[in-house]
Design a protein around this motif. Structure first.
Motif, PDB file in Angstrom:
ATOM      1  N   ILE A  72       0.842  -1.204   0.000  1.00 42.52           N
ATOM      2  CA  ILE A  72       0.000   0.000   0.000  1.00 42.52           C
ATOM      3  C   ILE A  72       0.874   1.250   0.000  1.00 42.52           C
ATOM      4  CG2 ILE A  72      -1.706   1.280   1.348  1.00 42.52           C
ATOM      5  CD1 ILE A  72      -2.816  -1.411   2.281  1.00 42.52           C
ATOM      6  N   GLU A  73       2.020   1.186   0.744  1.00 42.08           N
ATOM      7  CA  GLU A  73       2.936   2.335   0.735  1.00 42.08           C
ATOM      8  C   GLU A  73       3.420   2.608  -0.687  1.00 42.08           C
ATOM      9  OE1 GLU A  73       7.143   3.731   2.835  1.00 42.08           O
ATOM     10  OE2 GLU A  73       6.679   1.601   2.533  1.00 42.08           O
ATOM     11  N   LYS A  74       3.759   1.561  -1.402  1.00 41.17           N
ATOM     12  CA  LYS A  74       4.239   1.730  -2.780  1.00 41.17           C
ATOM     13  C   LYS A  74       3.152   2.326  -3.661  1.00 41.17           C
ATOM     14  CE  LYS A  74       6.382  -0.877  -6.529  1.00 41.17           C
ATOM     15  NZ  LYS A  74       6.841  -2.219  -6.971  1.00 41.17           N
ATOM     16  N   GLU A  75       1.905   1.880  -3.421  1.00 45.39           N
ATOM     17  CA  GLU A  75       0.785   2.412  -4.198  1.00 45.39           C
ATOM     18  C   GLU A  75       0.621   3.903  -3.957  1.00 45.39           C
ATOM     19  OE1 GLU A  75      -2.509   2.161  -6.798  1.00 45.39           O
ATOM     20  OE2 GLU A  75      -1.056   0.601  -6.284  1.00 45.39           O
ATOM     21  N   ILE A  76       0.801   4.320  -2.694  1.00 41.36           N
ATOM     22  CA  ILE A  76       0.630   5.742  -2.361  1.00 41.36           C
ATOM     23  C   ILE A  76       1.755   6.579  -2.957  1.00 41.36           C
ATOM     24  CG2 ILE A  76       0.591   7.400  -0.446  1.00 41.36           C
ATOM     25  CD1 ILE A  76      -0.788   5.247   1.223  1.00 41.36           C
ATOM     26  N   VAL A  77       2.994   6.064  -2.870  1.00 39.71           N
ATOM     27  CA  VAL A  77       4.149   6.873  -3.275  1.00 39.71           C
ATOM     28  C   VAL A  77       4.332   6.859  -4.789  1.00 39.71           C
ATOM     29  CG1 VAL A  77       6.649   7.154  -3.058  1.00 39.71           C
ATOM     30  CG2 VAL A  77       5.257   6.538  -1.054  1.00 39.71           C
ATOM     31  N   TYR A  78       4.211   5.674  -5.407  1.00 36.37           N
ATOM     32  CA  TYR A  78       4.571   5.553  -6.812  1.00 36.37           C
ATOM     33  C   TYR A  78       3.385   5.266  -7.730  1.00 36.37           C
ATOM     34  CZ  TYR A  78       9.154   4.981  -4.685  1.00 36.37           C
ATOM     35  OH  TYR A  78      10.293   5.151  -3.929  1.00 36.37           O
ATOM     36  N   GLY A  79       2.211   5.088  -7.169  1.00 40.36           N
ATOM     37  CA  GLY A  79       1.100   4.676  -8.021  1.00 40.36           C
ATOM     38  C   GLY A  79       0.549   5.783  -8.882  1.00 40.36           C
ATOM     39  N   THR A  81      -1.945   7.383  -8.293  1.00 42.50           N
ATOM     40  CA  THR A  81      -3.394   7.211  -8.270  1.00 42.50           C
ATOM     41  C   THR A  81      -4.005   8.133  -7.239  1.00 42.50           C
ATOM     42  OG1 THR A  81      -3.140   5.411  -6.692  1.00 42.50           O
ATOM     43  CG2 THR A  81      -3.243   4.820  -9.027  1.00 42.50           C
ATOM     44  N   LYS A  82      -5.312   8.145  -7.252  1.00 40.64           N
ATOM     45  CA  LYS A  82      -6.064   8.979  -6.327  1.00 40.64           C
ATOM     46  C   LYS A  82      -6.361   8.197  -5.040  1.00 40.64           C
ATOM     47  CE  LYS A  82      -8.261  11.512 -10.102  1.00 40.64           C
ATOM     48  NZ  LYS A  82      -9.548  11.924 -10.727  1.00 40.64           N
ATOM     49  N   TRP A  86      -6.438   4.047  -3.551  1.00 38.11           N
ATOM     50  CA  TRP A  86      -5.777   3.495  -2.344  1.00 38.11           C
ATOM     51  C   TRP A  86      -6.780   2.735  -1.475  1.00 38.11           C
ATOM     52  CZ3 TRP A  86      -3.396   8.831  -0.630  1.00 38.11           C
ATOM     53  CH2 TRP A  86      -2.542   9.279  -1.635  1.00 38.11           C
ATOM     54  N   ILE A  87      -7.984   3.328  -1.388  1.00 37.26           N
ATOM     55  CA  ILE A  87      -9.007   2.707  -0.537  1.00 37.26           C
ATOM     56  C   ILE A  87      -9.389   1.337  -1.086  1.00 37.26           C
ATOM     57  CG2 ILE A  87     -11.397   2.909   0.245  1.00 37.26           C
ATOM     58  CD1 ILE A  87     -10.962   5.938   0.388  1.00 37.26           C
ATOM     59  N   ARG A  88      -9.464   1.215  -2.436  1.00 39.36           N
ATOM     60  CA  ARG A  88      -9.797  -0.090  -3.012  1.00 39.36           C
ATOM     61  C   ARG A  88      -8.694  -1.110  -2.700  1.00 39.36           C
ATOM     62  NH1 ARG A  88     -11.981   3.134  -7.206  1.00 39.36           N
ATOM     63  NH2 ARG A  88      -9.992   3.100  -8.340  1.00 39.36           N
ATOM     64  N   THR A  89      -7.434  -0.659  -2.749  1.00 43.50           N
ATOM     65  CA  THR A  89      -6.330  -1.570  -2.398  1.00 43.50           C
ATOM     66  C   THR A  89      -6.420  -1.973  -0.929  1.00 43.50           C
ATOM     67  OG1 THR A  89      -4.926  -0.493  -4.058  1.00 43.50           O
ATOM     68  CG2 THR A  89      -3.831  -1.842  -2.365  1.00 43.50           C
ATOM     69  N   MET A  90      -6.753  -0.994  -0.071  1.00 41.28           N
ATOM     70  CA  MET A  90      -6.920  -1.303   1.357  1.00 41.28           C
ATOM     71  C   MET A  90      -8.063  -2.291   1.565  1.00 41.28           C
ATOM     72  SD  MET A  90      -6.457   2.470   3.062  1.00 41.28           S
ATOM     73  CE  MET A  90      -4.977   3.440   2.839  1.00 41.28           C
ATOM     74  N   GLU A  91      -9.152  -2.094   0.817  1.00 42.44           N
ATOM     75  CA  GLU A  91     -10.299  -2.992   0.948  1.00 42.44           C
ATOM     76  C   GLU A  91      -9.909  -4.414   0.578  1.00 42.44           C
ATOM     77  OE1 GLU A  91     -14.877  -3.477  -0.734  1.00 42.44           O
ATOM     78  OE2 GLU A  91     -13.543  -1.922  -1.541  1.00 42.44           O
ATOM     79  N   THR A  92      -9.121  -4.523  -0.501  1.00 41.00           N
ATOM     80  CA  THR A  92      -8.682  -5.862  -0.918  1.00 41.00           C
ATOM     81  C   THR A  92      -7.866  -6.536   0.183  1.00 41.00           C
ATOM     82  OG1 THR A  92      -8.643  -5.153  -3.234  1.00 41.00           O
ATOM     83  CG2 THR A  92      -7.385  -7.133  -2.651  1.00 41.00           C
ATOM     84  N   VAL A 105      -5.615   2.650   7.552  1.00 39.07           N
ATOM     85  CA  VAL A 105      -5.859   4.084   7.390  1.00 39.07           C
ATOM     86  C   VAL A 105      -4.547   4.780   7.023  1.00 39.07           C
ATOM     87  CG1 VAL A 105      -5.499   4.598   9.833  1.00 39.07           C
ATOM     88  CG2 VAL A 105      -6.870   6.141   8.424  1.00 39.07           C
ATOM     89  N   TYR A 106      -4.669   5.782   6.140  1.00 39.12           N
ATOM     90  CA  TYR A 106      -3.512   6.613   5.781  1.00 39.12           C
ATOM     91  C   TYR A 106      -3.807   8.011   6.270  1.00 39.12           C
ATOM     92  CZ  TYR A 106      -0.309   9.477   3.082  1.00 39.12           C
ATOM     93  OH  TYR A 106       0.634  10.408   2.703  1.00 39.12           O
ATOM     94  N   LEU A 107      -2.877   8.537   7.065  1.00 34.24           N
ATOM     95  CA  LEU A 107      -3.010   9.885   7.603  1.00 34.24           C
ATOM     96  C   LEU A 107      -1.916  10.745   6.965  1.00 34.24           C
ATOM     97  CD1 LEU A 107      -3.538   8.985  11.388  1.00 34.24           C
ATOM     98  CD2 LEU A 107      -5.279   9.443   9.662  1.00 34.24           C
ATOM     99  N   GLY A 108      -2.288  11.574   5.970  1.00 31.70           N
ATOM    100  CA  GLY A 108      -1.304  12.399   5.278  1.00 31.70           C
ATOM    101  C   GLY A 108      -0.939  13.646   6.069  1.00 31.70           C
ATOM    102  N   ASN A 109       0.284  14.095   5.809  1.00 31.71           N
ATOM    103  CA  ASN A 109       0.727  15.306   6.506  1.00 31.71           C
ATOM    104  C   ASN A 109      -0.080  16.524   6.055  1.00 31.71           C
ATOM    105  OD1 ASN A 109       2.648  13.823   7.846  1.00 31.71           O
ATOM    106  ND2 ASN A 109       4.307  14.303   6.387  1.00 31.71           N
ATOM    107  N   ASP A 110      -0.681  16.405   4.863  1.00 28.01           N
ATOM    108  CA  ASP A 110      -1.476  17.513   4.343  1.00 28.01           C
ATOM    109  C   ASP A 110      -2.911  17.469   4.837  1.00 28.01           C
ATOM    110  OD1 ASP A 110      -2.292  15.250   3.079  1.00 28.01           O
ATOM    111  OD2 ASP A 110      -1.932  15.973   1.032  1.00 28.01           O
ATOM    112  N   GLY A 111      -3.206  16.576   5.797  1.00 22.93           N
ATOM    113  CA  GLY A 111      -4.544  16.476   6.363  1.00 22.93           C
ATOM    114  C   GLY A 111      -5.427  15.461   5.686  1.00 22.93           C
ATOM    115  N   LEU A 112      -4.888  14.769   4.643  1.00 25.19           N
ATOM    116  CA  LEU A 112      -5.674  13.757   3.953  1.00 25.19           C
ATOM    117  C   LEU A 112      -5.819  12.522   4.837  1.00 25.19           C
ATOM    118  CD1 LEU A 112      -7.072  12.636   1.400  1.00 25.19           C
ATOM    119  CD2 LEU A 112      -4.793  11.864   0.645  1.00 25.19           C
ATOM    120  N   VAL A 113      -7.034  12.023   4.898  1.00 20.64           N
ATOM    121  CA  VAL A 113      -7.324  10.786   5.636  1.00 20.64           C
ATOM    122  C   VAL A 113      -8.066   9.857   4.699  1.00 20.64           C
ATOM    123  CG1 VAL A 113      -8.490   9.726   7.582  1.00 20.64           C
ATOM    124  CG2 VAL A 113      -7.451  11.987   7.839  1.00 20.64           C
ATOM    125  N   ALA A 114      -7.474   8.674   4.466  1.00 19.33           N
ATOM    126  CA  ALA A 114      -8.115   7.686   3.592  1.00 19.33           C
ATOM    127  C   ALA A 114      -7.930   6.306   4.214  1.00 19.33           C
ATOM    128  CB  ALA A 114      -7.506   7.729   2.206  1.00 19.33           C
TER     129      ALA A 114
END
Length: 600
Positions: A72-79, A81-82, A86-92, A105-114
């Motif tokens: 999932i980290e790789k998907e967030i950094v290099y994917g 994608t939106k 990421w949520i679909r990958t987490m669901e899988t 859960v992903y807690l971004g430094n920019d306040g993004l929560v997914a």
């Protein structure tokens, strides 16, 4: 021993072969015991392997979680994608391992929560947020596992143990982009690892890197899904648990995780349950042991009985013979050496009986000869004294006195010369003594008086040895009254009963005698049977023929417990007591039913 028959030694050898069979059974039991011990060791080794596999199972599940985190980290950094992707990958990831991964859960430094499920991050309380921040403070920590704690985010609600797995997400330049957090159900991980117990009842305990108890679960073999969760004071720390298991004799195995989170798994095997599986073998060995012991005991008693029975029988027979039963014969029922010994013993006893019978006949003949010899000594002595008295009366008495004296003499001679029996009634003996004293009184010119009491009616027919009183009264007159001066002499004869004995007392008031002379009075001497004249009697103090002959006759006939006893005091008088034994019957005393009993 006769040919063709089994001897005692052969029988003994046959009996001694049997213990070898028992020993073989004991060897079998030892083999079974060693086999059981080997199987138990093998089982313990299997338990060790099971613990290793259980830990490896936990590590494998944790590795899968780490791979999911990295993916999932790789998907967030290099994917590129939106967040929806990421949520679909987490669901899988969650749907693939729903029992292990409770949420991502992903807690971004920019306040993004997914995250997935979408409501999941709303469940985070200050405690969970604090754990995440603490674990991601250092960007170089990599994947970090938190210590397990109770949370409602687990599969079983409030009692669930969960661990938060965090990973700092950074770009290629190393700048932090946010935090990726997984919530893992530790309870499920431990249960899956404990399921490797298989057919054994086991208890699995999980300790953190600080050796504190995280979780404890017991697996029951009959239903691997039936679990019992508990925490005990004795197992709160690893050291306390090891001490407790050692004291209680429980078998346990400890295995460490070689990677994060570096927990320790302890599996405790139910040794009692394991041992129950081998109880049939143990029972079989115990059965052999019991049967073998019982067989040895029975064998011992059988051999002991077989050997000691004839010996005990011989011992009892010898004791029976020692009590006087000389006609006892041993039963001969065995054809071996014991039977031969019994037959020889019976033959010896028959020989002894024949010798005893011969000896009895010889002794009886000798006893009869002694009695006749004593009587032959008394009769001439008595006749000499009586004729001497009549000779004196011819010179000094009238014809009537001489005729009366001759009549008394005839009665005395008839009584004394009667050889039909050595036994006469007490009444006849008392009459004979009265006639004899009549002659002696005339001989000594009536210088003494005498009284012969008639025998009591119940004793008059008692049969006693004849001529036992005549020598006693003769010695009383000759040695006691003849030398008496200063007072008239008196002599009395009376008979009484004392229990089963007849007592006849002859008492005089003569000169008496000393104790020394009394001691010599009845002392038996061989010469007493060789002197028969009155002169010889006077030279020996009057005891060669008189009292000694009577005493010998009584003891020969009645036994050593009977005879004469003398009591005398100088210048006072002498009493001679005759003790005989009588027999009483239900018919009373008569000539046929009562007699002075012989010692035969």
């Amino acid at each position: 021993m006769r040919r063709g028959r089994i001897g005692a030694r052969t029988k003994l050898l046959i009996w001694l072969i049997m213990p070898s069979l028992i020993l073989e059974a004991a060897v079998i039991w030892l083999a079974q015991s060693n086999t059981t011990s080997f199987l138990r060791q093998t089982q313990n080794s299997a338990l060790d392997g099971m613990v290793v596999q259980s830990v490896r199972m936990m590590e494998s599940q944790m590795n899968d979680l780490v791979l999911n985190v990295l993916g999932i980290e790789k998907e967030i950094v290099y994917g590129g994608t939106k967040p929806e992707d990421w949520i679909r990958t987490m669901e899988t990831a969650v749907m693939t391992r729903p029992e292990l991964v409770r949420g991502i859960v992903y807690l971004g430094n920019d306040g993004l929560v997914a995250g997935y499920p979408e409501y999941f991050w709303d469940s985070f309380a200050d405690k969970e947020i604090g754990i995440i921040r603490k674990q991601t403070k250092d960007p170089n920590n990599g994947v970090v596992w938190s210590e397990p704690f109770s949370s409602t985010m687990g599969a079983t609600g409030l009692n669930s143990l969960v661990s938060i797995v965090t990973k700092q997400v950074a770009d290629d330049d190393g700048r932090s982009m946010g935090v990726l957090a997984f919530v893992t159900d530790v309870t499920n991980i431990v249960q899956r690892g404990a399921a490797f117990a298989g057919n054994y009842d086991t208890r699995t305990l999980l300790y953190d890197r600080n050796d504190r108890l995280i979780y404890s679960i017991t697996i029951v073999a009959r239903n691997s899904y039936e679990t019992l969760e508990y925490a005990e004071r004795n197992t709160e720390t690893l050291e306390a648990a090891k001490s407790y298991f050692d004291r209680s004799g429980q078998y346990y195995v400890i295995s460490d995780m070689k990677q994060a989170p570096y927990w320790k798994a302890v599996v405790v095997g139910d040794v009692k349950t394991l041992q129950n599986k081998y109880r049939p073998i143990v029972r079989f060995a115990i059965l052999i042991l019991v049967l073998g012991s019982a067989g040895l005991i029975v064998l011992y008693f059988a051999v002991s009985w077989w050997f000691t029975k004839p010996i005990v029988s011989l011992t009892r027979g010898i004791r029976h013979i020692a009590r006087g039963h000389l006609n006892h014969q041993f039963e001969v029922a065995r054809p071996d050496e014991f039977g031969e010994m019994a037959r020889e013993f019976n033959r010896m006893m028959r020989t002894i009986q024949d010798l005893i019978e011969t000896l009895k006949k010889t002794e009886e003949q000798k006893r009869q000869a002694d009695l006749q010899s004593l009587l032959s000594q008394i009769n001439p002595h008595f006749l000499y004294n009586t004729l001497n008295t009549i000779d004196i009366m011819v010179d000094f008495k009238g014809k009537d006195d001489i005729h009366r004296m001759m009549a008394v003499l005839i009665r005395l001679l008839k009584y004394g010369l009667d050889r039909t029996s050595v036994l006469r009634s007490l009444g006849d003996e008392m009459t004979y003594v009265k006639d004899y004293l009549t002659i002696l009184s005339a001989r000594y010119d009536n210088r003494f008086s005498f009284e012969v009491e008639n025998a009591p009616p119940e004793l008059a027919s008692a049969r006693i040895l004849k001529l036992i009183l005549q020598p006693i009264v003769e010695n009383a007159v000759f040695h006691g009254l003849h030398s008496l001066t200063g007072r008239p002499g008196r002599l009395s004869v009376k008979a009484v009963r004392s229990g089963s004995d007849l007592i006849i007392a002859v008492a005089d008031n003569g000169v008496g005698m000393t104790k020394r002379r009394i001691g010599e009075l009845l002392r038996l001497r061989p010469s007493s049977r060789r002197e028969g004249s009155e002169a010889g009697q006077e030279r020996s103090g009057g005891f060669r023929i008189g009292l000694r002959n009577v005493h010998e006759r009584i003891q020969l006939y009645y036994g050593a417990g009977y005879g004469l006893s003398v009591h005398s005091e100088p210048d006072v008088g002498t009493t001679v007591t005759v003790r005989l034994r009588i027999i009483e019957t239900e018919d009373g005393y008569d000539g046929s039913s009562l007699q002075a009993a012989s010692g035969r």
